[in-house]
Enzyme design. Sequence first.
Site, PDB file in Angstrom:
ATOM      1  N   ALA A  61       3.115   0.319   5.773  1.00 54.94           N
ATOM      2  CA  ALA A  61       2.365  -0.875   5.329  1.00 54.94           C
ATOM      3  C   ALA A  61       2.579  -1.989   5.997  1.00 54.94           C
ATOM      4  O   ALA A  61       3.512  -2.406   6.678  1.00 54.94           O
ATOM      5  CB  ALA A  61       3.113  -1.098   3.602  1.00 54.94           C
ATOM      6  N   ASN A 110       8.986 -10.283  10.662  1.00 55.09           N
ATOM      7  CA  ASN A 110       8.057 -10.401   9.727  1.00 55.09           C
ATOM      8  C   ASN A 110       8.688 -11.502   8.879  1.00 55.09           C
ATOM      9  O   ASN A 110       9.554 -11.050   7.921  1.00 55.09           O
ATOM     10  CB  ASN A 110       7.683  -9.235   9.301  1.00 55.09           C
ATOM     11  CG  ASN A 110       6.923  -9.228   7.957  1.00 55.09           C
ATOM     12  OD1 ASN A 110       5.959 -10.519   7.840  1.00 55.09           O
ATOM     13  ND2 ASN A 110       6.877  -8.596   7.035  1.00 55.09           N
ATOM     14  N   PHE A 114       3.500 -11.633   2.038  1.00 49.49           N
ATOM     15  CA  PHE A 114       2.424 -10.922   1.268  1.00 49.49           C
ATOM     16  C   PHE A 114       1.038 -11.783   1.572  1.00 49.49           C
ATOM     17  O   PHE A 114       0.263 -11.978   0.423  1.00 49.49           O
ATOM     18  CB  PHE A 114       2.673 -10.560  -0.026  1.00 49.49           C
ATOM     19  CG  PHE A 114       3.847  -9.793  -0.501  1.00 49.49           C
ATOM     20  CD1 PHE A 114       4.228  -9.043   0.562  1.00 49.49           C
ATOM     21  CD2 PHE A 114       4.216  -9.616  -1.757  1.00 49.49           C
ATOM     22  CE1 PHE A 114       5.462  -7.932   0.161  1.00 49.49           C
ATOM     23  CE2 PHE A 114       5.588  -8.584  -1.839  1.00 49.49           C
ATOM     24  CZ  PHE A 114       6.025  -7.940  -0.954  1.00 49.49           C
ATOM     25  N   ASN A 171       6.694  -2.304  -3.807  1.00 47.53           N
ATOM     26  CA  ASN A 171       7.324  -2.779  -2.989  1.00 47.53           C
ATOM     27  C   ASN A 171       8.220  -4.030  -3.599  1.00 47.53           C
ATOM     28  O   ASN A 171       7.663  -5.108  -3.834  1.00 47.53           O
ATOM     29  CB  ASN A 171       6.544  -3.403  -1.660  1.00 47.53           C
ATOM     30  CG  ASN A 171       7.206  -4.093  -0.653  1.00 47.53           C
ATOM     31  OD1 ASN A 171       8.346  -3.733  -0.769  1.00 47.53           O
ATOM     32  ND2 ASN A 171       6.492  -4.858   0.098  1.00 47.53           N
ATOM     33  N   SER A 174      10.601  -6.297   0.256  1.00 44.55           N
ATOM     34  CA  SER A 174      10.545  -7.439   1.201  1.00 44.55           C
ATOM     35  C   SER A 174      11.205  -8.526   1.181  1.00 44.55           C
ATOM     36  O   SER A 174      11.627  -8.990  -0.076  1.00 44.55           O
ATOM     37  CB  SER A 174       8.579  -7.740   1.084  1.00 44.55           C
ATOM     38  OG  SER A 174       8.682  -8.993   1.612  1.00 44.55           O
ATOM     39  N   ASN A 176      10.794 -11.436   2.018  1.00 43.16           N
ATOM     40  CA  ASN A 176       9.991 -12.736   2.195  1.00 43.16           C
ATOM     41  C   ASN A 176       9.319 -13.417   0.755  1.00 43.16           C
ATOM     42  O   ASN A 176       8.748 -14.244   0.915  1.00 43.16           O
ATOM     43  CB  ASN A 176       8.972 -12.576   3.178  1.00 43.16           C
ATOM     44  CG  ASN A 176       9.212 -11.907   4.469  1.00 43.16           C
ATOM     45  OD1 ASN A 176      10.110 -12.608   4.820  1.00 43.16           O
ATOM     46  ND2 ASN A 176       8.891 -10.999   4.759  1.00 43.16           N
ATOM     47  N   THR A 177       9.494 -12.568  -0.298  1.00 42.84           N
ATOM     48  CA  THR A 177       9.124 -13.151  -1.614  1.00 42.84           C
ATOM     49  C   THR A 177      10.509 -13.630  -2.337  1.00 42.84           C
ATOM     50  O   THR A 177      11.180 -12.814  -2.571  1.00 42.84           O
ATOM     51  CB  THR A 177       8.179 -12.157  -2.423  1.00 42.84           C
ATOM     52  OG1 THR A 177       7.159 -11.923  -1.521  1.00 42.84           O
ATOM     53  CG2 THR A 177       7.754 -12.771  -3.623  1.00 42.84           C
ATOM     54  N   LYS A 207       9.752   1.790  -2.709  1.00 39.26           N
ATOM     55  CA  LYS A 207      10.184   1.328  -1.304  1.00 39.26           C
ATOM     56  C   LYS A 207      11.410   0.472  -1.156  1.00 39.26           C
ATOM     57  O   LYS A 207      11.397  -0.679  -1.803  1.00 39.26           O
ATOM     58  CB  LYS A 207       8.992   0.547  -0.525  1.00 39.26           C
ATOM     59  CG  LYS A 207       9.287   0.486   1.041  1.00 39.26           C
ATOM     60  CD  LYS A 207       7.942   0.122   1.877  1.00 39.26           C
ATOM     61  CE  LYS A 207       8.364  -0.268   3.273  1.00 39.26           C
ATOM     62  NZ  LYS A 207       7.484  -0.481   4.088  1.00 39.26           N
ATOM     63  N   THR A 235      12.901   2.953   5.280  1.00 35.87           N
ATOM     64  CA  THR A 235      13.103   1.540   4.694  1.00 35.87           C
ATOM     65  C   THR A 235      12.116   0.428   4.725  1.00 35.87           C
ATOM     66  O   THR A 235      11.464   0.396   5.799  1.00 35.87           O
ATOM     67  CB  THR A 235      14.553   0.878   4.979  1.00 35.87           C
ATOM     68  OG1 THR A 235      14.531   0.757   6.478  1.00 35.87           O
ATOM     69  CG2 THR A 235      15.706   2.096   4.746  1.00 35.87           C
ATOM     70  N   ASN A 236      12.360  -0.664   4.338  1.00 33.41           N
ATOM     71  CA  ASN A 236      11.743  -1.874   4.589  1.00 33.41           C
ATOM     72  C   ASN A 236      12.350  -2.443   5.808  1.00 33.41           C
ATOM     73  O   ASN A 236      13.299  -1.841   6.246  1.00 33.41           O
ATOM     74  CB  ASN A 236      11.368  -2.642   3.342  1.00 33.41           C
ATOM     75  CG  ASN A 236      10.164  -3.767   3.376  1.00 33.41           C
ATOM     76  OD1 ASN A 236       9.991  -4.064   4.618  1.00 33.41           O
ATOM     77  ND2 ASN A 236       9.296  -3.835   2.341  1.00 33.41           N
ATOM     78  N   GLY A 278      12.270   1.946  12.584  1.00 31.16           N
ATOM     79  CA  GLY A 278      12.823   2.321  13.997  1.00 31.16           C
ATOM     80  C   GLY A 278      12.158   3.736  14.604  1.00 31.16           C
ATOM     81  O   GLY A 278      13.151   4.218  15.451  1.00 31.16           O
TER      82      GLY A 278
HETATM   83  C1  LIG Z   1       4.570  -7.699  10.595  1.00 29.39           C
HETATM   84  C2  LIG Z   1       4.940  -6.719   9.602  1.00 29.39           C
HETATM   85  C3  LIG Z   1       4.468  -6.999   8.221  1.00 29.39           C
HETATM   86  C4  LIG Z   1       4.831  -6.064   7.278  1.00 29.39           C
HETATM   87  N1  LIG Z   1       4.397  -6.255   5.948  1.00 29.39           N
HETATM   88  C5  LIG Z   1       4.810  -5.203   5.013  1.00 29.39           C
HETATM   89  C6  LIG Z   1       3.915  -5.216   3.832  1.00 29.39           C
HETATM   90  O1  LIG Z   1       3.097  -5.816   3.617  1.00 29.39           O
HETATM   91  N2  LIG Z   1       4.429  -4.446   3.172  1.00 29.39           N
HETATM   92  C7  LIG Z   1       5.629  -3.475   3.170  1.00 29.39           C
HETATM   93  O2  LIG Z   1       6.015  -2.733   2.169  1.00 29.39           O
HETATM   94  N3  LIG Z   1       6.164  -3.421   4.341  1.00 29.39           N
HETATM   95  C8  LIG Z   1       5.614  -4.125   5.198  1.00 29.39           C
HETATM   96  N4  LIG Z   1       6.345  -4.179   6.682  1.00 29.39           N
HETATM   97  C9  LIG Z   1       7.182  -3.250   6.838  1.00 29.39           C
HETATM   98  C10 LIG Z   1       6.853  -1.996   7.364  1.00 29.39           C
HETATM   99  O3  LIG Z   1       5.800  -1.224   6.666  1.00 29.39           O
HETATM  100  C11 LIG Z   1       7.954  -0.990   7.762  1.00 29.39           C
HETATM  101  O4  LIG Z   1       8.570  -0.715   6.612  1.00 29.39           O
HETATM  102  C12 LIG Z   1       9.035  -1.718   8.757  1.00 29.39           C
HETATM  103  O5  LIG Z   1       8.450  -2.610   9.770  1.00 29.39           O
HETATM  104  C13 LIG Z   1      10.398  -0.779   9.486  1.00 29.39           C
HETATM  105  O6  LIG Z   1       9.342   0.365  10.150  1.00 29.39           O
HETATM  106  P1  LIG Z   1       8.875  -0.030  11.897  1.00 29.39           P
HETATM  107  O7  LIG Z   1      10.449  -0.121  12.251  1.00 29.39           O
HETATM  108  O8  LIG Z   1       8.419   1.455  12.315  1.00 29.39           O
HETATM  109  O9  LIG Z   1       8.084  -1.188  11.971  1.00 29.39           O
HETATM  110  C14 LIG Z   1       5.778  -5.070   7.659  1.00 29.39           C
HETATM  111  C15 LIG Z   1       6.415  -5.018   8.931  1.00 29.39           C
HETATM  112  C16 LIG Z   1       6.253  -5.925  10.143  1.00 29.39           C
HETATM  113  C17 LIG Z   1       6.723  -5.932  11.266  1.00 29.39           C
END
Ligand SMILES: Cc1cc2nc3c(=O)[nH]c(=O)nc-3n(C[C@H](O)[C@H](O)[C@H](O)COP(=O)(O)O)c2cc1C
Length: 345
Positions: A61, A110, A114, A171, A174, A176-177, A207, A235-236, A278
Amino acid sequence: MFYQLLKPLLFSLSPEKAHELILQVAHLSPALGRLSGTPHSERLKLRIGACEWKSPIGLAAGLDKNAEALDFFAAQGFGALECGTVTLKPQLGNARPRIFRYPQESSLRNAMGFPNAGMLEIARHLEAFDSELPIGVNLGKNKDSSPEESIDELSVMCATLEDDADYFVVNVSSPNTPGLRALQEKSYLTELFQELKATTKKDLYLKIAPDLEEAKVIELSNLACELKLTGLIATNTTIMPERGLGGISGLLLKQKAKKIRKLILEQQLPIELIGVGGITDFQDVKDFWFDGGKVLQIYTAYVYQGPQLLKMMQQQMITFLDQKGISSLDVFFKNDLKNRKQILS
Ligand SMILES: Cc1cc2nc3c(=O)[nH]c(=O)nc-3n(C[C@H](O)[C@H](O)[C@H](O)COP(=O)(O)O)c2cc1C
């Protein structure tokens, strides 16, 4: 090759400008997705809940929040696509800049909060998308909604998007909210999921954050089981206050996320786990399989490595099957965990 040429241009732009540019190009030219993408292999299909993933690597996502370039990402070779986080009403998100790169550490931060076009616009995009690829819709509450209001919001979104989504993700992880992570509470989640279960027949996932205490992770895993959710997504992003606001993804998240996923899998509960956080190469995929997992998602490694990452992982999965004399991943996963570990060792 194509991405290696494009990357210096993209990385000369701010992360969010680069993101917007990619989405515009991807929206206008799905054919480019095919040119640089990897066709799915029948040998890599896997069933998760009610969905058949076309490969074990899905798009996480946040990359295509508004489901505006699904054709492009489908052609890249992802096994499933997750759009969102979507909120009931459109919202702008936090002030810019709100995405940050750490290229030395192959990580991102990030702090977007949202931003998205809102449920109705996303419904329009999903209706126009015609593919056999499973589509997940990641749902969040609007910034100003109370926890009680959020239950209605998520329920309305499930009802409205029911015909266009294959699975839904709640979700509450996050960073950020404001106050969102506090909703990873048993009483709230029980009320919320009981409502969603009464609304949708589609697979439901929760999540979770990588910053939870071990006991909390076990509690939420058991809760997912009690509430008969399809599973968890772990994870997030993780909070690292010394780096600033928001959540960190990529290599800096890897060990934390891996530990949480291992802990969930150790519980051996009858729920699915979609692993994310990761994941950078085929070794990470094999480690997850060794711990008992099946399908994964990626975001940050795709930003840093581009479509080549999917091509490489697919080739390595096929080579793995060939070397072990196994016809498909489906057959591999018919082995019990002890046998799978032996095959992977
Ligand atoms: C720029 C950015 C925006 C993201 N936006 C969302 C989001 O809107 N909703 C969500 O559930 N996760 C969001 N994520 C988290 C990713 O879905 C993921 O869980 C997280 O980045 C870990 O995976 P990765 O290490 O492969 O990036 C965001 C991540 C990044 C870097």
